[in-house]
Structure formats: C-alpha cells, structure tokens
Design a protein around this motif. Sequence first.
Motif, PDB file in Angstrom:
ATOM      1  N   ASN A   1       0.846  -1.191   0.000  1.00 58.85           N
ATOM      2  CA  ASN A   1       0.000   0.000   0.000  1.00 58.85           C
ATOM      3  C   ASN A   1       0.881   1.240   0.000  1.00 58.85           C
ATOM      4  O   ASN A   1       2.016   1.214   0.502  1.00 58.85           O
ATOM      5  CB  ASN A   1      -0.903   0.019   1.234  1.00 58.85           C
TER       6      ASN A   1
ATOM      7  N   ILE B   1      -1.511   1.663  -4.771  1.00 56.58           N
ATOM      8  CA  ILE B   1      -0.827   0.376  -4.683  1.00 56.58           C
ATOM      9  C   ILE B   1       0.393   0.397  -5.599  1.00 56.58           C
ATOM     10  O   ILE B   1       0.330   0.905  -6.718  1.00 56.58           O
ATOM     11  CB  ILE B   1      -1.749  -0.784  -5.132  1.00 56.58           C
TER      12      ILE B   1
ATOM     13  N   TYR C   1      -6.870  -0.514  -4.319  1.00 59.39           N
ATOM     14  CA  TYR C   1      -6.816  -1.874  -3.780  1.00 59.39           C
ATOM     15  C   TYR C   1      -7.715  -2.805  -4.590  1.00 59.39           C
ATOM     16  O   TYR C   1      -7.374  -3.952  -4.860  1.00 59.39           O
ATOM     17  CB  TYR C   1      -7.277  -1.779  -2.330  1.00 59.39           C
TER      18      TYR C   1
ATOM     19  N   ILE D   1      -5.491  -9.299   0.866  1.00 59.03           N
ATOM     20  CA  ILE D   1      -6.148  -9.131  -0.426  1.00 59.03           C
ATOM     21  C   ILE D   1      -6.313 -10.470  -1.145  1.00 59.03           C
ATOM     22  O   ILE D   1      -7.268 -10.669  -1.891  1.00 59.03           O
ATOM     23  CB  ILE D   1      -5.354  -8.133  -1.309  1.00 59.03           C
TER      24      ILE D   1
END
Length: 229
Positions: free
Chosen positions: A20, A33, A62, A153
């Motif tokens: 991030n 990102i 994201y 994620i």
Amino acid sequence: MKFEKGTEKNPSGNLIVYCNVVGENPLFPGGKIIASNVVVSFLRIGENFPVVTFPPVSLDSYEDLKRIITDHYDKYDVVKIKDFEMPPGQEDSNSYIKERMDHFENVVIRYVELCKNREGNNYSAPEKEPEGVRDYLDALANLSLKVRRSSGIAREASLLHMERLVETFSGKHPEFDLHNFRKALEVPGQTGEDLVGLYLQKFNAISYERYEDASDLNKKIQAIESVSP
C-alpha cells in the motif's frame, strides 16, 4: 516473507509482490498500490533458475489489484510487504527508495531460493474448468481450503473467486444450498472450519443420493448455526 496466497513449500514460480502507498506515490500521483511481478523459470541453467522481475507498476486502488488476482486466481502467489511512505526530505527520499528496492531484491532472492528448494513432485497444475457435479464439489473443497489458508487481499480475491464458482454451480445444481455454504466461509475460527467441513460432507452425501446421511449432517449444521453469531 509472509504469503497471503501460496506457500513456502510449494511456490508456483509466479509471484505478485505489492504494498500500500501512504502519501506520495513516486510512480504515479494518486496511486494507492505499488506492485511487481516476479517469474522464476524451473528450466534451470546448471544450478541457476532464470528470473524475470518486471518493473513495479502503480494501481489506482486496492480493488484494481484484487480484481487482477481474482481473474487470474490459479496463476499467482501473493506477498505483501510493508507500506510505502515517502519521507519529507529529498535526501531522505532517495535513501528511502534505495532501502525499499534493497528490501524488494531480498524478497526476490528469498523467493528464488524457495523455488530451488521446491520438491519436483509437489507441483500443482492449474485447475481445469469443472464440468459435472463431482468436478464442482472437488473445486469447491479445494477453493474453500485456499480461502481459509489465505489472508489479506489474496483472501478477498479467493472469496470473489468462490462467489463466481457458487453462482455457476448453484445455477446448474440448485439442490445444493451453496449460498449458505458461502456464508459459512466467513465464520471465523474452529466453528467456521467445522461448518465448512459439514457442508462439504453433506454435499457429497447428496451427490451419492445418501439422503439420510445428508439429513443428519444438516441437523448438525443447523445446531451450530443456531448458536453462531
């Protein structure tokens, strides 16, 4: 190095490394990102494994990265590294970028070592598209295990992949209460593990027309769900 998807014992050779971005993005203003793709070939040259490290790219969100992982779910291992946060001073910024590049190179080196150490008979071929009920049940069991073992994620991408599988499977075979199974994947801890296992056993019983067994398993499921928050 912590895998969000994949394992140290059985790396695929195709890795996404991402972080991030907090504050300024040196690649693209506003990008949230930074990600890079590392590909290790198992066609070794002597004792060396050829490696391609693609230049880092910036993604707007994201969600963009999650979609990429979901659409190509079986292809990638995923590793998250610490957030990128540029310090205020120019001199400090240059030093910081070098520090982060060194860290990234260490991740690549470590991943290549894992690929070298991988046992040859552990390779898992990409999963084929399911056809009959047994194929769907096998795919459901395999993907549910990946959901429970992944994080971050990659877990979210696993759940999206599961939703697509559930939609297709339930459309062809409505006799399986797959949407309740999908909800069970969100239940944390051992209770979730137990629920998922019972659902898979029930689906197997139904597929073999063992309806009395399926009814007994459903009673166990209902007993757990009645006390689960």
